[in-house]
Enzyme design. Sequence first.
Site, PDB file in Angstrom:
ATOM      1  CB  SER A  57     -12.523  52.037   1.015  1.00 40.07           C
ATOM      2  OG  SER A  57     -12.942  53.374   1.152  1.00 40.07           O
ATOM      3  CG  HIS A  98      -8.666  54.099  -0.714  1.00 39.70           C
ATOM      4  ND1 HIS A  98      -7.779  54.612  -1.624  1.00 39.70           N
ATOM      5  CD2 HIS A  98      -9.870  54.663  -1.008  1.00 39.70           C
ATOM      6  CE1 HIS A  98      -8.408  55.434  -2.443  1.00 39.70           C
ATOM      7  NE2 HIS A  98      -9.683  55.498  -2.089  1.00 39.70           N
ATOM      8  CG  ASP A 157     -12.529  57.108  -0.312  1.00 37.56           C
ATOM      9  OD1 ASP A 157     -11.793  57.323  -1.287  1.00 37.56           O
ATOM     10  OD2 ASP A 157     -13.044  55.996  -0.077  1.00 37.56           O
ATOM     11  CG  MET A 209     -15.804  61.987  -0.310  1.00 31.49           C
ATOM     12  SD  MET A 209     -17.294  60.986  -0.406  1.00 31.49           S
ATOM     13  CE  MET A 209     -16.589  59.395  -0.840  1.00 31.49           C
ATOM     14  CG  HIS A 246      -9.507  59.110  -3.619  1.00 35.27           C
ATOM     15  ND1 HIS A 246     -10.534  58.248  -3.967  1.00 35.27           N
ATOM     16  CD2 HIS A 246      -9.459  60.048  -4.594  1.00 35.27           C
ATOM     17  CE1 HIS A 246     -11.080  58.661  -5.094  1.00 35.27           C
ATOM     18  NE2 HIS A 246     -10.458  59.753  -5.494  1.00 35.27           N
ATOM     19  CG  MET A 291     -13.013  61.942  -4.332  1.00 36.34           C
ATOM     20  SD  MET A 291     -13.983  60.523  -3.817  1.00 36.34           S
ATOM     21  CE  MET A 291     -13.033  60.028  -2.393  1.00 36.34           C
ATOM     22  CG  MET A 323     -12.537  57.866  -9.545  1.00 34.47           C
ATOM     23  SD  MET A 323     -12.496  57.302  -7.827  1.00 34.47           S
ATOM     24  CE  MET A 323     -14.059  56.493  -7.591  1.00 34.47           C
ATOM     25  CG  PHE A 343     -22.427  58.028  -2.696  1.00 29.34           C
ATOM     26  CD1 PHE A 343     -22.959  58.492  -1.499  1.00 29.34           C
ATOM     27  CD2 PHE A 343     -22.532  58.821  -3.836  1.00 29.34           C
ATOM     28  CE1 PHE A 343     -23.600  59.729  -1.449  1.00 29.34           C
ATOM     29  CE2 PHE A 343     -23.169  60.055  -3.792  1.00 29.34           C
ATOM     30  CZ  PHE A 343     -23.710  60.513  -2.590  1.00 29.34           C
ATOM     31  N   GLY A 358     -20.120  51.226  -2.282  1.00 33.89           N
ATOM     32  CA  GLY A 358     -21.177  50.270  -2.601  1.00 33.89           C
ATOM     33  C   GLY A 358     -21.840  50.420  -3.954  1.00 33.89           C
ATOM     34  CG  ASP A 374     -11.411  54.178  -5.172  1.00 36.33           C
ATOM     35  OD1 ASP A 374     -12.131  53.381  -4.541  1.00 36.33           O
ATOM     36  OD2 ASP A 374     -11.209  55.351  -4.802  1.00 36.33           O
ATOM     37  N   GLY A 389     -16.320  49.516  -6.546  1.00 34.74           N
ATOM     38  CA  GLY A 389     -16.975  48.294  -7.010  1.00 34.74           C
ATOM     39  C   GLY A 389     -16.049  47.109  -7.200  1.00 34.74           C
ATOM     40  N   GLY A 428     -14.138  48.650  -0.472  1.00 30.61           N
ATOM     41  CA  GLY A 428     -14.869  49.133   0.689  1.00 30.61           C
ATOM     42  C   GLY A 428     -15.977  48.174   1.065  1.00 30.61           C
TER      43      GLY A 428
HETATM   44  C1  DX5 Z   1     -15.821  56.328  -3.882  1.00 31.27           C
HETATM   45  C2  DX5 Z   1     -14.555  56.146  -3.108  1.00 31.27           C
HETATM   46  C3  DX5 Z   1     -14.152  54.740  -2.942  1.00 31.27           C
HETATM   47  C4  DX5 Z   1     -15.121  53.900  -2.128  1.00 31.27           C
HETATM   48  C5  DX5 Z   1     -15.055  52.518  -2.699  1.00 31.27           C
HETATM   49  O1  DX5 Z   1     -16.003  57.650  -4.177  1.00 31.27           O
HETATM   50  O2  DX5 Z   1     -13.473  56.809  -3.755  1.00 31.27           O
HETATM   51  O3  DX5 Z   1     -12.856  54.625  -2.376  1.00 31.27           O
HETATM   52  O4  DX5 Z   1     -14.830  53.868  -0.775  1.00 31.27           O
HETATM   53  O5  DX5 Z   1     -16.056  51.775  -2.113  1.00 31.27           O
HETATM   54  P1  DX5 Z   1     -16.604  50.429  -2.757  1.00 31.27           P
HETATM   55  O6  DX5 Z   1     -15.460  49.454  -2.784  1.00 31.27           O
HETATM   56  O7  DX5 Z   1     -17.691  50.029  -1.809  1.00 31.27           O
HETATM   57  O8  DX5 Z   1     -17.107  50.749  -4.141  1.00 31.27           O
HETATM   58 ZN    ZN Z   2     -11.354  56.364  -3.030  1.00 34.56          ZN
END
Ligand code: DX5
Ligand code: ZN
Length: 219
Positions: free
Chosen positions: A8, A33, A35, A37, A66, A68, A137, A143, A145, A175, A177, A197
Site C-alpha cells: 500500500s 495498492h 488508497d 481518501m 481503492h 474511499m 476491509m 488509516f 497500521g 485490506d 492489518g 502497508g
Molecule cells: C486503509 C487502507 C489500507 C491501508 C492498509 O483504509 O485502505 O489500504 O493502507 O494499511 P495496513 O496494511 O498498514 O493496515
Molecule cells: Zn486500501
Amino acid sequence: MSVIIAPSVLSADFGNLQRDCEMINQSDAGWYHVDVMDGVFVPNISFGFPVMNVLKKHASKTLDVHLMIVEPERYIQRFAEAGADVLTVHYEASTHLHRSLAEIRKQGMKAGVALNPHTPVSLLHDIIQDCDLVLIMSVNPGFGGQAFIENTYRKVSELKEMILQRNSQALIEVDGGVSESNALALAKAGADVLVAGNAVFATPDPLATIAALHKTANS
Ligand code: DX5
Ligand code: ZN
C-alpha cells in the site's frame, strides 16, 4: 493462481516515492495498492491525481486504486486517464453500484467493490457477476497500521463460496492489518490479493518483507 501481494503506497515515503516505486518494481509484489481518501467518506485525506501521475511514471505493475470517497462515479473517467488498472468503489458510497461498475469496465479498467467491516457479504448476491474484484476491509478504512479484524476470515470464506456458486470470476482482496502472521490463513480462506502497508514499509528491509509475505501466502 498464486496469491498477489499489493504493497500500500499510503505507507510509503512520499519524500522518496520514486525510490519506493523502484523497490516495489523489483520486488515479488504483483500490484501497487493506491488508497484515495476524501476526508468525507473516511476521517482522513490521503492523495489524489498528482500522486497518481508519479505512480504512472515510475510504477511498472498493476495500479490497484481503492477509492474511499463519496460519489465515486464522478471520478471514474479521471482515474482511467490517470492510469488506474483496477478501480474499486465502496458499496457504502454507491447508490447505483451496477451503473458504476459497468462504467469502470467501459473505461477499460477492472471493476472492484469494497465492503466495510460491518457490511455483510450477502449484500453482493445480485452484483457479484458484475465484479472483477471484491475488497474486504479488515480494518475500518481511513488509516494504515491498524489491528486486523478477525471476523474477516469468515467473510472471505463466505465470499469465496458465493463466487463459486454464482460462477463469478471476481478476485478476493483483503485490506488492512495484513502481515506474515495472517497471510497464509487468509490465502487458505480464499484470498487472491493481500494488501500490506505498515507490515511492509515499517520494516527495515521492505523488499525482503514483500518476499517473505509472498512466500508465506503461497506456502
Ligand atoms: C486503509 C487502507 C489500507 C491501508 C492498509 O483504509 O485502505 O489500504 O493502507 O494499511 P495496513 O496494511 O498498514 O493496515
Ligand atoms: Zn486500501
